[in-house]
Design a protein around this motif. Structure first.
Motif, mmCIF file in Angstrom:
data_model
loop_
_atom_site.group_PDB
_atom_site.id
_atom_site.type_symbol
_atom_site.label_atom_id
_atom_site.label_comp_id
_atom_site.label_asym_id
_atom_site.label_seq_id
_atom_site.Cartn_x
_atom_site.Cartn_y
_atom_site.Cartn_z
ATOM 1 N N UNK A 130 4.250 3.497 -3.675
ATOM 2 C CA UNK A 130 3.370 2.692 -2.828
ATOM 3 C C UNK A 130 1.902 3.030 -3.057
ATOM 4 N N UNK A 131 1.645 3.771 -4.128
ATOM 5 C CA UNK A 131 0.277 4.188 -4.417
ATOM 6 C C UNK A 131 -0.530 3.091 -5.062
ATOM 7 N N UNK A 132 -1.775 3.381 -5.194
ATOM 8 C CA UNK A 132 -2.674 2.433 -5.855
ATOM 9 C C UNK A 132 -2.741 2.742 -7.343
ATOM 10 N N UNK A 133 -3.343 1.854 -8.079
ATOM 11 C CA UNK A 133 -3.555 2.106 -9.495
ATOM 12 C C UNK A 133 -4.854 2.882 -9.661
ATOM 13 N N UNK A 134 -4.853 3.851 -10.547
ATOM 14 C CA UNK A 134 -6.053 4.618 -10.863
ATOM 15 C C UNK A 134 -6.428 4.348 -12.313
ATOM 16 N N UNK A 135 -7.707 4.135 -12.549
ATOM 17 C CA UNK A 135 -8.186 3.887 -13.903
ATOM 18 C C UNK A 135 -8.397 5.218 -14.622
ATOM 19 N N UNK A 136 -7.922 5.292 -15.858
ATOM 20 C CA UNK A 136 -8.143 6.466 -16.699
ATOM 21 C C UNK A 136 -8.677 6.001 -18.046
ATOM 22 N N UNK A 137 -9.558 6.801 -18.648
ATOM 23 C CA UNK A 137 -10.076 6.436 -19.969
ATOM 24 C C UNK A 137 -9.031 6.696 -21.042
ATOM 25 N N UNK A 138 -8.897 5.774 -21.961
ATOM 26 C CA UNK A 138 -7.951 5.955 -23.054
ATOM 27 C C UNK A 138 -8.528 6.845 -24.150
ATOM 28 N N UNK A 139 -9.809 7.014 -24.157
ATOM 29 C CA UNK A 139 -10.444 7.977 -25.051
ATOM 30 C C UNK A 139 -11.014 9.033 -24.147
ATOM 31 N N UNK A 157 -19.517 3.541 -13.668
ATOM 32 C CA UNK A 157 -19.087 4.402 -12.558
ATOM 33 C C UNK A 157 -17.877 5.241 -12.967
ATOM 34 N N UNK A 158 -16.935 4.638 -13.682
ATOM 35 C CA UNK A 158 -15.756 5.373 -14.136
ATOM 36 C C UNK A 158 -16.138 6.456 -15.152
ATOM 37 N N UNK A 159 -17.011 6.119 -16.095
ATOM 38 C CA UNK A 159 -17.454 7.124 -17.067
ATOM 39 C C UNK A 159 -18.103 8.307 -16.358
ATOM 40 N N UNK A 200 -8.863 10.418 -7.356
ATOM 41 C CA UNK A 200 -10.126 10.103 -6.681
ATOM 42 C C UNK A 200 -11.014 9.135 -7.455
ATOM 43 N N UNK A 201 -10.524 8.588 -8.558
ATOM 44 C CA UNK A 201 -11.327 7.654 -9.362
ATOM 45 C C UNK A 201 -11.651 6.412 -8.537
#
Length: 122
Positions: free
Chosen positions: A48-57, A94-96, A77-78
């Motif tokens: 039931x969690x949310x999706x978190x963005x992660x860098x592929x590099x 912001x993600x970087x 925390x992203x």
């Protein structure tokens, strides 16, 4: 990350943090607008969690799993921009920053302005 990997092959892969802790499953892959190279993955964290963005590099695909070189707490925390939408350049920035990744600013526009006047010595 290996650029010869088809981003569709990442969908559904398990993802782990730098310590080997399971993060979840790759839900979506986001491509760079200019190059078409896979740049971000959205990882579904928990049922039931949310999706978190992660860098592929600098992440790696190792033995069929995505290894993300960050701690689970940082990933969790992203910034949350929701999935299924385009990431704006500001959101990517912001993600970087969140991941402490340095990105090179775009090269300055080359305005080849030439001086058409000449000065003559008296």
């Amino acid at each position: 990350m290996q650029t010869d990997i088809d981003p569709r092959n990442l969908i559904g892969r398990k993802a782990f943090d730098r310590k080997g802790t399971k993060l979840g499953t790759v839900d979506e892959v986001y491509l760079d607008d200019a190059t078409g190279i896979p740049e971000w993955a959205a990882i579904r964290m928990g049922l039931f969690g949310r999706d978190a963005f992660v860098p592929l590099e600098p992440s790696e695909l190792i033995e069929g799993t995505l290894r993300v070189p960050f701690d689970r707490s940082l990933i969790k925390d992203a910034p949350d921009f929701g999935v299924g939408r385009h990431l704006s350049p500001e959101q990517e920035l912001q993600l970087y920053h969140h991941y402490g990744l340095d990105i090179a600013p775009p090269p300055p526009l080359n305005h080849n302005s030439t001086n058409t006047t000449t000065q003559e010595d008296p």
